[in-house]
Design a protein around this motif. Sequence first.
Motif, PDB file in Angstrom:
ATOM      1  N   MET A  61       0.834  -1.191   0.000  1.00 31.10           N
ATOM      2  CA  MET A  61       0.000   0.000   0.000  1.00 31.10           C
ATOM      3  C   MET A  61       0.871   1.245   0.000  1.00 31.10           C
ATOM      4  N   ALA A  62       0.327   2.328  -0.534  1.00 33.10           N
ATOM      5  CA  ALA A  62       1.032   3.605  -0.523  1.00 33.10           C
ATOM      6  C   ALA A  62       0.909   4.255   0.855  1.00 33.10           C
ATOM      7  N   SER A  63       1.432   5.472   0.970  1.00 28.15           N
ATOM      8  CA  SER A  63       1.583   6.057   2.301  1.00 28.15           C
ATOM      9  C   SER A  63       0.283   6.615   2.883  1.00 28.15           C
ATOM     10  N   GLN A  64      -0.490   7.349   2.110  1.00 30.23           N
ATOM     11  CA  GLN A  64      -1.675   7.996   2.682  1.00 30.23           C
ATOM     12  C   GLN A  64      -2.718   7.008   3.207  1.00 30.23           C
ATOM     13  N   PRO A  65      -3.020   5.897   2.501  1.00 27.70           N
ATOM     14  CA  PRO A  65      -3.952   4.944   3.092  1.00 27.70           C
ATOM     15  C   PRO A  65      -3.498   4.417   4.446  1.00 27.70           C
ATOM     16  N   THR A  66      -2.199   4.262   4.631  1.00 22.86           N
ATOM     17  CA  THR A  66      -1.682   3.715   5.879  1.00 22.86           C
ATOM     18  C   THR A  66      -1.695   4.738   6.997  1.00 22.86           C
ATOM     19  N   PHE A  67      -1.313   5.975   6.703  1.00 23.57           N
ATOM     20  CA  PHE A  67      -1.030   6.941   7.760  1.00 23.57           C
ATOM     21  C   PHE A  67      -2.018   8.099   7.841  1.00 23.57           C
ATOM     22  N   ASP A  68      -2.904   8.238   6.868  1.00 26.47           N
ATOM     23  CA  ASP A  68      -3.873   9.335   6.901  1.00 26.47           C
ATOM     24  C   ASP A  68      -5.261   8.819   6.539  1.00 26.47           C
ATOM     25  N   LEU A  69      -5.606   7.673   7.094  1.00 25.82           N
ATOM     26  CA  LEU A  69      -6.878   7.015   6.792  1.00 25.82           C
ATOM     27  C   LEU A  69      -8.025   7.716   7.518  1.00 25.82           C
ATOM     28  N   SER A  70      -9.187   7.733   6.886  1.00 23.34           N
ATOM     29  CA  SER A  70     -10.408   8.240   7.509  1.00 23.34           C
ATOM     30  C   SER A  70     -11.441   7.121   7.523  1.00 23.34           C
ATOM     31  N   VAL A  71     -11.973   6.826   8.711  1.00 19.93           N
ATOM     32  CA  VAL A  71     -12.995   5.791   8.863  1.00 19.93           C
ATOM     33  C   VAL A  71     -14.151   6.384   9.657  1.00 19.93           C
ATOM     34  N   PRO A  72     -15.338   6.497   9.069  1.00 21.70           N
ATOM     35  CA  PRO A  72     -16.480   7.044   9.810  1.00 21.70           C
ATOM     36  C   PRO A  72     -16.732   6.273  11.109  1.00 21.70           C
ATOM     37  N   GLY A  73     -16.899   7.006  12.191  1.00 27.31           N
ATOM     38  CA  GLY A  73     -17.172   6.386  13.478  1.00 27.31           C
ATOM     39  C   GLY A  73     -15.955   5.842  14.201  1.00 27.31           C
ATOM     40  N   ARG A  74     -14.778   6.016  13.603  1.00 26.28           N
ATOM     41  CA  ARG A  74     -13.541   5.544  14.244  1.00 26.28           C
ATOM     42  C   ARG A  74     -12.611   6.745  14.410  1.00 26.28           C
ATOM     43  N   PRO A  75     -12.658   7.415  15.534  1.00 27.41           N
ATOM     44  CA  PRO A  75     -11.873   8.638  15.705  1.00 27.41           C
ATOM     45  C   PRO A  75     -10.377   8.371  15.646  1.00 27.41           C
ATOM     46  N   ASP A  76      -9.645   9.347  15.138  1.00 28.31           N
ATOM     47  CA  ASP A  76      -8.181   9.284  15.104  1.00 28.31           C
ATOM     48  C   ASP A  76      -7.655   8.135  14.241  1.00 28.31           C
ATOM     49  N   SER A  77      -8.373   7.803  13.174  1.00 25.39           N
ATOM     50  CA  SER A  77      -7.867   6.773  12.270  1.00 25.39           C
ATOM     51  C   SER A  77      -6.631   7.244  11.519  1.00 25.39           C
ATOM     52  N   SER A  78      -6.435   8.557  11.428  1.00 25.01           N
ATOM     53  CA  SER A  78      -5.236   9.117  10.823  1.00 25.01           C
ATOM     54  C   SER A  78      -4.179   9.305  11.900  1.00 25.01           C
ATOM     55  N   VAL A  79      -3.118   8.505  11.853  1.00 20.70           N
ATOM     56  CA  VAL A  79      -2.039   8.673  12.822  1.00 20.70           C
ATOM     57  C   VAL A  79      -1.339  10.012  12.612  1.00 20.70           C
ATOM     58  N   LYS A 300      -5.021   2.661  19.214  1.00 22.33           N
ATOM     59  CA  LYS A 300      -4.641   3.742  20.113  1.00 22.33           C
ATOM     60  C   LYS A 300      -3.541   3.311  21.085  1.00 22.33           C
ATOM     61  N   MET A 301      -3.489   2.042  21.386  1.00 20.28           N
ATOM     62  CA  MET A 301      -2.382   1.525  22.180  1.00 20.28           C
ATOM     63  C   MET A 301      -1.071   1.664  21.402  1.00 20.28           C
TER      64      MET A 301
END
Length: 318
Positions: A61-79, A300-301
């Motif tokens: 996978m490229a970088s943005q899917p891994t490190f800047d992901l957005s998932v509705p209802g899952r806060p802070d999915s973007s590290v 988050k851990m």
Amino acid sequence: MAQAATSQDPSLKGTGAVTWQGGQEHWTQRDGDVKLFLWHKPAAAGVPHAGTVLFVHGSSMASQPTFDLSVPGRPDSSVMDWFAARGFDTWCMDNEGYGRSSKHRPINFDIPNGAQDLAAGSEYILQRAKDEKLMVYGISSGALKAALFAQQHPERVARVALDAFVWTGEGSPTLAQRKLKLAEFLAKNRRPIDRAFVESIFSRDHPGCADAATVSAFADAILSLDSSMPTGTYVDMCSKLPLVDPEKLQVPAIVMRGEYDGIASFDDLAEFFKRLPNTFKQFTVMQGISHASFQQKNYKMVYHILHAFFTQPDPVYR
């Protein structure tokens, strides 16, 4: 002015355009005509500066899917957002052969080539950063690239975090299965990926470590940028390990291993860890984690472990 980065290539097999917001698109070059895409999310305003982080992606996978992901209802999915909120300037980049970076050269974009990408990318970042050295995080083959880069350029690395890392490959069930296809990987420079492949990343080691919505969003993001991936990192991890000499890795380091990760055995990593010469080092086993740490239920851990390492005070007595 911040720019959005959007996938718009109609040949890709994703579900449609995926847009990344709140960051800035950057480009640098190496070897003349190789263009490398970088994505920058600056530290939040009004927060004390904590450092500059470069996140390094893995094989599939490229970088943005891994490190800047957005998932509705899952806060802070973007590290990247999570660390930016805590005062870090955050960067990621697509290695050559991935995402928006150049893909035209007839090579398989192996791990040493990826370390050269990091050399070019880090030079670009440090010219713009408040810090003289970078905090570097790499996952899976990205951890190998990060370690090799830190070994080659210790003057640019403050601390390095190696997640889902592998040293010799001894005792790795995932690599044992992958080696069965080594001839296929050697025969071509790219391998196809699809949604079923992305889902397999989360089912091969210990099903249940990630929720379905996150896996689906991750697949959407990955497939919006790429329908195939380079074979070089697979070839290297199946047939060319070890690529990193722990005794030459001089910078402070943390080795992060998911409890259920099938890439590296505990014993393999323990032997690597023992040989690290800098006594500013840590080894952590992350409970309930399989391979893709930031997309797991216990993400988050993982953030906490990484943040604690990056913010740990330097020793005043040695």
